[in-house]
Write a protein that holds these residues in place. Structure first.
Motif: not given
Length: 122
Positions: A42-64
């Protein structure tokens, strides 16, 4: 109406968590080690999704947003009823719980759309 990219993105993260927990449970057959492995995943997924969503804002849940009103709530209620009906009869109810959580988060993700048209400025 169906957003395949965001749905696949969400589904992949949940499948990683499910596969990690299932593998750890089968290898060790100890709840403590399985839980520790799940927490690390879970920690690995949260950290990696944070960095991925920082580069690709269309994948952030708050933008959906969901174009279908109350879809997530209806789907989660349906999955909860299925879980409560089947959980007493399934031998590996912890894996079934994670499978239901995966379905509850992944299926509504396919029915979202990107709402933020401005680029992210940090």
């Amino acid at each position: 109406m169906i957003d395949w990219k965001y749905g696949a993105y969400t589904t992949i993260w949940w499948i990683i968590l499910l596969a990690t927990y299932t593998t750890a449970k089968e290898v060790t057959n100890n709840f403590g080690w399985s839980f520790l492995t799940l927490c690390l995943a879970v920690i690995l997924v949260i950290v990696s999704s944070y960095f991925y969503e920082h580069e690709h804002p269309q994948f952030r849940e708050k933008n959906r947003t969901s174009p279908v009103d109350h879809l997530r709530g209806i789907w989660v209620l349906f999955i909860l009823v299925v879980y409560l009906a089947v959980a007493l009869q399934v031998t590996h109810s912890d894996i079934f719980f994670l499978t239901c959580a995966t379905l509850a988060r992944s299926v509504p993700a396919f029915f979202t759309k990107y709402t933020n048209s401005k680029p992210d400025k940090n």
